[in-house]
Design an enzyme around this catalytic site. Structure first.
Site, PDB file in Angstrom:
ATOM      1  N   GLN A  98      40.553  28.698  19.709  1.00  0.00           N
ATOM      2  CA  GLN A  98      39.716  28.142  18.644  1.00  0.00           C
ATOM      3  C   GLN A  98      39.410  29.227  17.618  1.00  0.00           C
ATOM      4  OE1 GLN A  98      35.361  27.413  19.222  1.00  0.00           O
ATOM      5  NE2 GLN A  98      35.891  25.280  18.893  1.00  0.00           N
ATOM      6  N   TYR A 137      28.485  25.536  12.184  1.00  0.00           N
ATOM      7  CA  TYR A 137      29.196  26.646  11.559  1.00  0.00           C
ATOM      8  C   TYR A 137      29.777  26.185  10.217  1.00  0.00           C
ATOM      9  CZ  TYR A 137      28.794  29.228  15.988  1.00  0.00           C
ATOM     10  OH  TYR A 137      28.319  29.883  17.093  1.00  0.00           O
ATOM     11  N   ARG A 173      37.590  20.809  16.470  1.00  0.00           N
ATOM     12  CA  ARG A 173      36.297  20.579  17.135  1.00  0.00           C
ATOM     13  C   ARG A 173      35.380  19.913  16.127  1.00  0.00           C
ATOM     14  NH1 ARG A 173      33.303  22.318  22.047  1.00  0.00           N
ATOM     15  NH2 ARG A 173      32.993  20.165  22.686  1.00  0.00           N
ATOM     16  N   ARG A 214      30.870  24.388  30.752  1.00  0.00           N
ATOM     17  CA  ARG A 214      30.073  24.976  31.845  1.00  0.00           C
ATOM     18  C   ARG A 214      30.439  24.350  33.182  1.00  0.00           C
ATOM     19  NH1 ARG A 214      24.682  23.381  28.824  1.00  0.00           N
ATOM     20  NH2 ARG A 214      26.050  21.558  28.694  1.00  0.00           N
ATOM     21  N   CYS A 236      26.981  22.544  37.516  1.00  0.00           N
ATOM     22  CA  CYS A 236      26.159  23.113  36.444  1.00  0.00           C
ATOM     23  C   CYS A 236      24.916  22.240  36.391  1.00  0.00           C
ATOM     24  CB  CYS A 236      26.932  23.015  35.123  1.00  0.00           C
ATOM     25  SG  CYS A 236      25.923  23.234  33.649  1.00  0.00           S
TER      26      CYS A 236
HETATM   27  C1  LIG Z   1      27.154  29.300  26.265  1.00  0.00           C
HETATM   28  C2  LIG Z   1      27.959  28.278  25.497  1.00  0.00           C
HETATM   29  C3  LIG Z   1      28.975  28.707  24.654  1.00  0.00           C
HETATM   30  C4  LIG Z   1      29.740  27.768  23.933  1.00  0.00           C
HETATM   31  N1  LIG Z   1      30.761  28.207  23.118  1.00  0.00           N
HETATM   32  C5  LIG Z   1      31.467  27.312  22.377  1.00  0.00           C
HETATM   33  C6  LIG Z   1      32.501  27.745  21.501  1.00  0.00           C
HETATM   34  O1  LIG Z   1      32.846  28.927  21.396  1.00  0.00           O
HETATM   35  N2  LIG Z   1      33.144  26.773  20.763  1.00  0.00           N
HETATM   36  C7  LIG Z   1      32.814  25.432  20.862  1.00  0.00           C
HETATM   37  O2  LIG Z   1      33.430  24.607  20.177  1.00  0.00           O
HETATM   38  N3  LIG Z   1      31.872  25.012  21.723  1.00  0.00           N
HETATM   39  C8  LIG Z   1      31.201  25.902  22.477  1.00  0.00           C
HETATM   40  N4  LIG Z   1      30.245  25.449  23.377  1.00  0.00           N
HETATM   41  C9  LIG Z   1      30.093  23.983  23.623  1.00  0.00           C
HETATM   42  C10 LIG Z   1      30.984  23.537  24.804  1.00  0.00           C
HETATM   43  O3  LIG Z   1      32.348  23.531  24.429  1.00  0.00           O
HETATM   44  C11 LIG Z   1      30.656  22.114  25.329  1.00  0.00           C
HETATM   45  O4  LIG Z   1      30.823  21.183  24.288  1.00  0.00           O
HETATM   46  C12 LIG Z   1      29.251  21.962  25.891  1.00  0.00           C
HETATM   47  O5  LIG Z   1      28.854  23.095  26.622  1.00  0.00           O
HETATM   48  C13 LIG Z   1      29.161  20.713  26.775  1.00  0.00           C
HETATM   49  O6  LIG Z   1      30.113  20.724  27.837  1.00  0.00           O
HETATM   50  P1  LIG Z   1      29.676  21.208  29.334  1.00  0.00           P
HETATM   51  O7  LIG Z   1      28.480  20.391  29.725  1.00  0.00           O
HETATM   52  O8  LIG Z   1      30.872  21.003  30.213  1.00  0.00           O
HETATM   53  O9  LIG Z   1      29.312  22.655  29.192  1.00  0.00           O
HETATM   54  C14 LIG Z   1      29.487  26.378  24.082  1.00  0.00           C
HETATM   55  C15 LIG Z   1      28.459  25.963  24.955  1.00  0.00           C
HETATM   56  C16 LIG Z   1      27.712  26.885  25.660  1.00  0.00           C
HETATM   57  C17 LIG Z   1      26.644  26.404  26.595  1.00  0.00           C
END
Ligand SMILES: Cc1cc2nc3c(=O)[nH]c(=O)nc-3n(C[C@H](O)[C@H](O)[C@H](O)COP(=O)(O)O)c2cc1C
Length: 371
Positions: free
Chosen positions: A102, A166, A213, A312, A335
């Site tokens: 990304q 962003y 995204r 996560r 998680c």
């Molecule tokens: C600590 C953290 C870092 C993340 N970094 C990114 C990122 O670099 N790019 C992005 O598009 N989403 C990022 N996300 C969002 C995740 O891709 C995802 O949409 C979100 O955590 C929900 O999915 P999950 O419940 O499986 O974590 C981040 C989320 C967290 C919690």
């Protein structure tokens, strides 16, 4: 178990062995200055080994000086990092998993002082400087050059970060885009710049899939909402993006009490993906606490998404895909929001993240590595 989840799909001309992907997750594992560190390689080796079909690597900056979110944000803006990125792509692909990276401009959330944005709308006490048209042209070109570098490094796809508030999403938002030129005002104008980025990226990389995204809802009263974002999704699909990966919220909404409450729920962003999927023909990825195989399977069979994004969820338990496939769901390490978002808090303090749910031994191993 869950046949839809483990069925094949083609995305942007690439064959995915199942419907599971790792959604991008920035954890502060890159080296100081955004290099590919041993810790980062080890982390992504484990994620790729999990059995997901594609790993989308966390956001990498397309311009360190104006668009990087932190000093540990990967750099995709310099050939000096090409070898490291190639190593990262190879590490993921060696596990039989597709590798996607990304790329991002962090806009008003960047480290730059002042940060750059569509308009000078104050954010967390900082007032960004509105971009000039010439600067926007420059950013467009740098996005395309970074995407080409991703291709040259050997990744299978590149993803443009249009989420989290962003730069790209801040142009689409009526809240942060107050421009009075052809890039502000109507939705047609607000989507113009990100679509120009998509077009420039696609034309420079040629035959190489470009994913997106997607911010479907800012979860703020005056922010971008589904009624407009789904129109933008249609424009993205028409511009030739390979897939749309749907998320909600920005740093300004993530920590609001109502949002914190709703984002504790399983599948809290799936309805957003479902709304986008109704409007486009290209594959859609849903993410957000997709905690069980049965739930993930239902997301697919109910037509809410074509692919599942685990962030996560996969990091907490890299054996999630195997446990689901083999019917060992009761063994999944989940998680859980009761940890009070430890990982998010650590990375916002520029610290490398760990998961409090990891088994004791793994946590200890990780802590030993950090000293
Ligand atoms: C600590 C953290 C870092 C993340 N970094 C990114 C990122 O670099 N790019 C992005 O598009 N989403 C990022 N996300 C969002 C995740 O891709 C995802 O949409 C979100 O955590 C929900 O999915 P999950 O419940 O499986 O974590 C981040 C989320 C967290 C919690």
């Amino acid at each position: 178990m869950h046949p839809s989840l483990f069925s094949k799909i083609t995305v942007g001309g690439k064959d995915l062995k199942n419907r599971l992907t790792m959604a991008p997750l920035y954890l502060g594992y890159a080296g100081e200055g955004g290099t590919v560190s041993e810790l980062l390689l080890e982390h992504y080796r484990l994620m790729a080994k999990s059995g997901v079909a594609m790993v989308v690597v966390e956001n990498a900056t397309m311009d360190y000086h104006t668009g990087s979110g932190s000093n540990r944000t990967l750099r995709a803006d310099t050939d000096e990092n090409l070898k490291g990125l190639a190593n990262l792509a190879e590490t993921i692909k060696a596990q039989g998993t597709l590798a996607c990276l990304q790329i991002n401009h962090a806009g008003r959330f960047a480290m730059a002082d002042p940060p750059l944005a569509p308009s000078a709308v104050q954010t967390f006490g900082r007032v960004p400087r509105a971009l000039t048209i010439e600067e926007m042209r420059n950013i467009c070109r740098k996005f395309a050059e970074a995407a080409l570098r991703v291709k040259e490094a050997g990744f299978d796809m590149v993803e443009l970060h249009g989420g989290t508030g962003y730069l790209l999403s801040s142009f689409v938002s009526p809240r942060t885009n107050k421009r009075d030129d052809e890039y502000g005002g109507s939705l047609e104008n607000r989507q113009r710049f990100p679509l120009e980025v998509v077009n420039e990226v696609c034309s420079l990389v040629g035959n190489f899939p470009v994913g997106y995204r997607f911010l479907a809802d800012e979860w703020l009263p005056d922010g971008l909402k589904l009624v407009e974002s789904v129109q933008y999704a249609k424009s993205l699909a028409a511009s030739g993006v390979a897939y749309i990966s749907v998320m909600g919220g920005t740093y300004e909404s993530f920590f609001l009490p109502d949002v914190l409450r709703s984002s504790r729920k399983e599948g809290y962003m799936v309805h957003l993906a479902g709304a986008v999927k109704k409007e486009v023909e290209i594959p859609v990825i849903a993410a957000g606490r997709i905690a069980t195989g049965a739930f993930a399977q239902r997301v697919l069979t109910e037509g809410k998404a074509d692919l599942i994004g685990l962030a996560r969820v996969l990091w907490a338990d890299p054996e999630w895909p195997a446990k689901v496939r083999e019917g060992r769901e009761n063994e999944i390490i989940h998680c859980h929001p009761d940890c009070d978002e430890t990982c998010t808090k650590l990375v916002t303090k520029s610290k490398a993240a760990f998961c409090v749910r990891w088994p004791h031994e793994k946590l200890q191993e990780w802590k030993d590595k950090m000293v």
